[in-house]
Design an enzyme around this catalytic site. Structure first.
Site, PDB file in Angstrom:
ATOM      1  N   ASP A 412     -27.434 -17.360 -12.388  1.00  0.00           N
ATOM      2  CA  ASP A 412     -26.883 -18.782 -12.086  1.00  0.00           C
ATOM      3  C   ASP A 412     -27.710 -19.891 -13.272  1.00  0.00           C
ATOM      4  O   ASP A 412     -28.007 -19.044 -14.202  1.00  0.00           O
ATOM      5  CB  ASP A 412     -27.125 -19.175 -10.652  1.00  0.00           C
ATOM      6  CG  ASP A 412     -26.015 -20.283 -10.256  1.00  0.00           C
ATOM      7  OD1 ASP A 412     -25.944 -20.995 -10.941  1.00  0.00           O
ATOM      8  OD2 ASP A 412     -25.365 -19.826  -9.337  1.00  0.00           O
ATOM      9  N   GLY A 473     -18.816 -22.712 -16.266  1.00  0.00           N
ATOM     10  CA  GLY A 473     -18.043 -22.915 -17.556  1.00  0.00           C
ATOM     11  C   GLY A 473     -18.541 -23.798 -18.441  1.00  0.00           C
ATOM     12  O   GLY A 473     -18.103 -24.113 -19.493  1.00  0.00           O
ATOM     13  N   ASP A 494     -17.676 -23.914  -7.807  1.00  0.00           N
ATOM     14  CA  ASP A 494     -17.436 -22.857  -6.866  1.00  0.00           C
ATOM     15  C   ASP A 494     -16.058 -23.096  -6.060  1.00  0.00           C
ATOM     16  O   ASP A 494     -15.759 -24.321  -5.804  1.00  0.00           O
ATOM     17  CB  ASP A 494     -18.579 -23.309  -5.721  1.00  0.00           C
ATOM     18  CG  ASP A 494     -19.913 -22.759  -6.170  1.00  0.00           C
ATOM     19  OD1 ASP A 494     -20.114 -22.287  -7.295  1.00  0.00           O
ATOM     20  OD2 ASP A 494     -20.976 -22.849  -5.319  1.00  0.00           O
TER      21      ASP A 494
HETATM   22  C1  GLA Z   1     -24.031 -21.307  -6.857  1.00  0.00           C
HETATM   23  C2  GLA Z   1     -22.781 -20.335  -7.070  1.00  0.00           C
HETATM   24  C3  GLA Z   1     -22.472 -19.717  -5.990  1.00  0.00           C
HETATM   25  C4  GLA Z   1     -23.505 -19.169  -5.117  1.00  0.00           C
HETATM   26  C5  GLA Z   1     -24.416 -20.214  -4.795  1.00  0.00           C
HETATM   27  C6  GLA Z   1     -25.907 -19.614  -4.321  1.00  0.00           C
HETATM   28  O1  GLA Z   1     -23.354 -22.552  -6.216  1.00  0.00           O
HETATM   29  O2  GLA Z   1     -21.963 -20.864  -8.103  1.00  0.00           O
HETATM   30  O3  GLA Z   1     -21.391 -18.614  -6.402  1.00  0.00           O
HETATM   31  O4  GLA Z   1     -24.162 -17.952  -5.838  1.00  0.00           O
HETATM   32  O5  GLA Z   1     -24.915 -20.659  -6.048  1.00  0.00           O
HETATM   33  O6  GLA Z   1     -26.827 -20.636  -3.783  1.00  0.00           O
END
Ligand code: GLA
Length: 677
Positions: A412, A473, A494
């Site tokens: 992430d 992105g 998300d």
């Molecule tokens: C971000 C990601 C999600 C998930 C959360 C976990 O929001 O985009 O897909 O992995 O973190 O905390």
């Protein structure tokens, strides 16, 4: 200087105006106003955030330009609100535009008012700063109304949209907001035949000397036996399960013929094993814990998901990753004892939280089923959920993941920043970065940096680990994700299980197709079908047709397919969506092309993808609210003459068509076909 906002209070104005009009016309019974915000606005479906009555989507005063409105609906594209007018409405009026809380070039929306299937008013494309538009629509004779805000074709980012001052004039019953029309969950996928049928990827990448694990996916009655011709040295096949394991010493391409046999017959298919630098030669397919369990994931739930993936038969259709998302690590400040404990050992090795007492044992368990296993981390000190991240420990983490036997890392961005990077000092990673930079064709940007660090760390691990970038992105990651050896990269924020979110994300992928290919895929986020809910489970809010659109589009987009639901609660409809081999073959095709949008006419879109056998997979999509014919012209595909058209969901030939093919497509639905072979 910003002008002082003008505040419009309509509580009295509207009534005065109506009365004046009534007096002027000499009417005895004036049409009474009903504010849209007097109705139940919780039925609004939208792509991001929550719809608000009398407030913007971010919860501020509704503001268009410098005018503040007391009444209205603050929403976010793509937004749909259905109303039953109950025969009493005469007029709808509103002032619409992008709320002044956003000032971003990416903003663009289009408002539509649809009555009994006809567009009664449309705003045209409106951006941040476009002057508000007033509308007044005659509703005489109209029964059903839809208020819609589309994303104007470029995705939903920053699309904060206001229906300000929105009201009805009625002379009878009050309008009512209603749920989207009911759709039956019709199963289109035919049952797999009893005879063996080999499915899934027909090409597989492995690095020299690294462990190979490949399960032959085959439907058909068990017991089934498997065999393979021309298996390269170093690889063995378990005849009972169809599991290929081993390692290849030499780079090269090895074409193996796989056979499956049961009491009803046989099947055979070529599998090309490519031993070289690249892995993930087809998009990864599997499950991820986030959309269902979020912060409540545990080793038991992960094991149960693996068991369910086998028991449901999904493994026979090519699904093979079991990925743990956030919350396997200890937490920064949670009071939950199952998230507490030391973050790392004395050597800096990450320690899982008490819910995951034995990561190696868990990985072994998943592998013993012929499946692979993934986990999640963040380049910052903390993950998005506040658990321990990898900052300053990338080498130890990559090493640990490999030792545990993990096959997939989702990485992430949360809590990372270039400012933090500047404080890193002379940490061990700087050496690897220098060598990376020297070899890189492009300067390492701030956004690439943390991904290059983990790339270098993973490269030192003696294991093939799919590297999945998750920074939503930023910095047009699709243009450089492959340079940091990303096997896939999230292209968006998300996803959630609303039409607005799913369609807003999916249809915004147009143009990204040139950046995808074997080993490096655009990732528009995980699937939102089945029972999910980020910790409190409920059925997806997508309608059945929206779910067909979701799976069809993600297959056309050659997206990673990660199921987001509780695998132990798969219903028949969800299972049917995830087990259509002709549809999944579009995703897993060896050529590795991503579909592009080849035609768009308002809400109707045609997307097409070149397939390895020379055919084309085509999605005829209807983003509108009423069933409509959608046509694909052969000239748009570069085809001439007559072609056989096959319906992929129904797995049925529809006949031979010259010049074009047209199908009736339901609201928010799709017809997925294959043409040209
Ligand atoms: C971000 C990601 C999600 C998930 C959360 C976990 O929001 O985009 O897909 O992995 O973190 O905390």
């Amino acid at each position: 200087m910003k002008q002082p906002a003008i505040k419009i209070s309509h509580s009295s104005l509207g009534t005065v105006a109506t009365l004046a009009l009534a007096l002027l016309l000499g009417a005895t019974a004036a049409a009474a106003p009903v504010w849209l915000d007097e109705l139940d606005l919780s039925k609004t479906s939208q792509g991001w955030g929550e719809a608000h009555k009398n407030k913007s989507v971010d919860g501020h005063a509704l503001t268009l330009g410098n005018v503040v409105f007391e009444h209205g609906l603050g929403t976010h594209a793509e937004s749909v609100l259905y109303l039953n007018l109950q025969g009493g409405a005469e007029k709808f009026s509103a002032t619409v535009g992008v709320d002044a809380e956003v000032n971003n070039d990416a903003t663009s929306v289009e408002f539509s008012v649809i009555g009994d299937g006809k567009t009664l008013w449309q705003s045209g494309v409106m951006r941040a700063g476009t002057p508000a538009k007033a509308l007044e629509v005659n509703l005489t004779g109209i029964k059903n109304l839809i208020l819609m805000v589309g994303d104007a074709g470029d995705g939903i980012n920053y699309d904060h949209a206001d229906w300000a001052n929105a009201k009805f004039e009625i002379s009878g019953a009050r309008p009512e907001t209603v749920a989207a029309p009911h759709e039956d969950a019709v199963i289109l996928t035919p049952p797999a035949p009893p005879t063996p049928r080999i499915n899934g990827a027909a090409i597989f990448g492995v690095r020299p000397g690294h462990a190979l694990l490949f399960m032959i996916s085959a439907t058909g009655v068990r017991p089934m036996t498997f065999s393979a011709d021309h298996l390269p040295k170093g690889i063995t096949l378990d005849a009972k399960t169809g599991l290929l394991v081993g390692a290849l010493a030499q780079p090269g391409e090895y074409v193996v013929t796989l056979h499956a046999r049961n009491q009803f017959g046989t099947d055979q298919r070529a599998l090309k094993i490519v031993c070289g630098d690249q892995i993930a030669l087809t998009p990864p397919m599997g499950w991820n814990s986030w959309n269902c369990f979020a912060g409540a994931v545990s080793a038991e739930k992960v094991k149960a998901a693996a068991d369910a993936l086998i028991k449901s038969g999904l493994q026979n259709h090519g699904w093979n990753y079991i990925n743990i998302d956030d919350f396997w690590q200890t937490h920064r400040d949670s009071k939950d004892p199952t998230l507490q404990g030391p973050a790392r050992d004395a050597a800096g090795r990450i320690l899982p939280n008490p819910r995951f007492p034995d990561m190696k044992g868990l990985a072994d368990y998943v592998h013993s089923k012929g499946l692979k296993i993934g986990l999640y981390s963040s380049p910052g000190p903390w993950t998005c959920g506040g658990c321990v991240g990898s900052f300053g420990h990338e080498l130890e983490d990559a090493q640990q993941y490999a030792e545990w036997g993990f096959d997939y890392v989702k990485y992430d961005w949360c809590s990372y920043s270039p400012e933090l990077e500047a404080k890193r000092g002379s940490a061990t990673n700087l050496g690897v970065i220098k060598s990376w930079s020297a070899a890189a064709p492009k300067k390492l940007t701030e956004q690439m940096y943390p991904y290059a660090v983990m790339q270098a760390a993973l490269a030192k691990a003696d294991r093939d680990i799919v590297y999945s970038l998750c920074q939503y992105g930023m910095g047009d990651v699709w243009t450089w994700g492959a340079q940091v050896n990303g096997n896939c990269w999230r292209t968006t924020g998300d996803i959630t299980d609303s039409w607005g979110s799913m369609a807003g994300i999916g249809f915004a992928q147009a143009g990204h197709e040139k950046f995808a290919g074997p080993g490096h895929w655009n990732d528009p986020d995980m699937l939102v079908v089945g029972k999910l809910g980020w910790g409190s489970l409920r059925p997806t809010r997508l309608t059945p047709n929206e779910q067909y659109t979701h799976i069809s589009l993600w297959c056309l987009l050659a997206s990673p397919l990660l199921i987001g639901c509780d695998m132990t609660q798969l219903d028949e409809f969800t299972l049917s969506l995830l087990s259509n081999d002709e549809v999944l073959a579009v995703n897993q095709d060896s050529l590795g092309k991503q579909a592009g949008r080849i035609a768009k006419n308002g809400d109707l879109e045609v997307w097409a993808k070149d397939m390895a056998d020379g055919s084309k997979a085509i999605g005829l999509f209807n983003r509108g609210t009423t069933e409509t014919g959608v046509e694909v012209k052969w000239t748009d595909l570069g085809l001439t003459g007559k072609h056989l058209v096959r319906d992929l969901w129904r797995q049925k030939d529809l006949g031979t068509f010259a010049d074009a093919f047209k199908a009736s497509v339901p609201r928010h639905g799709v017809v997925l076909i294959r043409v040209g072979k």
